[in-house]
Design a protein around this motif. Structure first.
Motif: not given
Length: 286
Positions: A59-64, A100-101, A145-147, A174-176
Motif C-alpha cells: 500500500i502506498r499513500f499520495s496527498r492530493p 477516528d477516520g 493506524e490503518l488496518g 500501516a501508519a498514517l
C-alpha cells in the motif's frame, strides 16, 4: 545407606552383595506432559515442502493537490498475483479501517467491484480516500493506524468429489500521518522571488556580438523551463527554416464492442503517405 541391601540375600547374585549409596542418587520429581503441548519433529531433515505465494500486496499513500489544502490522503492498494499457480483466484474481501477516520471506496467501476476473479500475472490497484473525522487541533497528534484485511479464495478444484478450495487471509497495519504539508502550494511560493533588473537570459563568453553568444542551447542549460524570449528571437534571426512535415497519417481503429480483461482483440492501423514527391501506391491496413 545402601539402597540395594534388601537384595543381598537373593540367590541369583550367588553371594555377591550389590551396593548403591543413597548419596549418589538425586531425587527427580516426575513431570507430566499435557496432550496439547507441541512437540518438535526430529529426524526429518530430508523432508522438502515447497511453498509459493499466491499474491503480493503493498500500500502506498499520495496527498492530493487541492485548494484549500486538505489533510486527506489517497491510498493505493496494489495486489500482484504470482505466476506460481494455475487455478483461478477470487478476491472477495478488502477491508480498510482507520480509528477516528473515514475511509471512502473509490473503486466504483463495474470491473473493480468485489468479488473479483483473477489469474496469474494479474496486477490490480485499488484506490481509497482517507480523511480524519474532524480537523486536527494544535497539539493533537495526527498519526493514525490503518488496518488492512484481505480475503482470497483459490479455486483449485471447485467441483467434483475431491473439492479443494483453500481460503487465504492477510491482515496488517500501516501508519498514517494527516499532518498538513508545510508548503501547500507544491512549488508555488507565497512570496515572489528576488528579481534583478536587466537580468540576462544566459551568461556570455565575450563582451558582446555574435561571437559572444552562448554555445549551450537553452533547452539543455534550462531543461525544466521554456526558452526565454531573447533566446527564441536570436534563434529565429539566425535561421528561419520551416520544419518539413513527413506527410504520413496513421489512423488507429479499435473494436466496437467493449474489451474485457483476458479476451483477445485486434487493432486496425491505416497508414497513408501524403508527401507531394512520393506516394504509396497501395496503402493497406494491418
Amino acid at each position: 545407606m545402601n539402597l540395594l541391601e534388601p537384595l543381598a540375600g537373593d540367590p541369583a547374585f550367588r553371594g555377591v552383595k550389590p551396593r548403591l549409596s543413597s548419596t549418589r542418587v538425586s531425587r527427580v520429581a516426575p513431570i507430566t506432559r499435557s496432550g496439547a503441548q507441541p512437540r518438535a519433529i526430529k529426524g526429518l531433515q530430508g523432508m522438502s515442502l515447497r511453498i509459493f505465494p499466491l499474491a503480493h500486496t503493498r500500500i502506498r499513500f499520495s496527498r492530493p493537490n487541492t485548494s484549500p489544502p486538505s489533510p486527506a490522503l489517497i491510498a493505493l492498494l496494489e495486489m500482484d498475483f504470482s505466476p506460481f499457480f494455475d487455478c483461478e483466484a477470487v478476491l472477495d474481501k478488502i477491508t480498510l479501517h482507520v480509528d477516528d477516520g473515514i475511509v471512502e471506496d473509490l473503486n466504483t467501476q463495474d470491473g473493480m467491484r468485489l468479488p473479483l476473479r483473477c489469474v496469474a500475472h494479474d496486477h490490480v490497484t485499488f484506490l481509497y480516500h482517507l480523511a480524519p473525522n474532524r480537523i486536527e487541533v494544535a497539539g493533537r497528534s495526527s498519526s493514525r493506524e490503518l488496518g488492512i484485511a484481505i480475503g482470497l479464495t483459490a479455486l483449485v478444484q471447485p467441483d467434483g468429489p475431491n473439492r479443494c478450495i483453500p481460503r487465504l487471509s492477510m491482515a496488517w497495519t500501516a501508519a498514517l500521518d494527516f499532518t498538513l504539508p508545510l508548503n501547500p502550494g507544491f512549488g508555488q511560493p507565497l512570496t515572489q522571488p528576488i528579481q534583478r533588473s536587466h537580468r540576462p537570459s544566459q551568461l556570455s563568453i565575450g563582451g558582446g556580438g555574435a561571437e559572444s553568444q552562448s554555445l549551450v542551447s537553452p533547452s539543455v542549460s534550462r531543461p525544466d523551463a521554456l526558452p526565454s524570449l531573447e533566446a527564441a528571437a536570436q534563434n529565429a534571426a539566425v535561421a528561419d527554416v520551416p520544419v518539413p512535415g513527413f506527410g504520413i497519417t496513421m489512423t488507429f481503429v479499435g473494436p466496437q464492442q467493449p474489451v474485457r480483461a483476458g479476451e483477445e482483440f485486434s487493432w486496425t492501423v491505416f497508414v497513408q503517405h501524403q508527401h507531394q514527391h512520393q506516394r504509396l501506391q497501395h496503402p493497406r491496413a494491418s
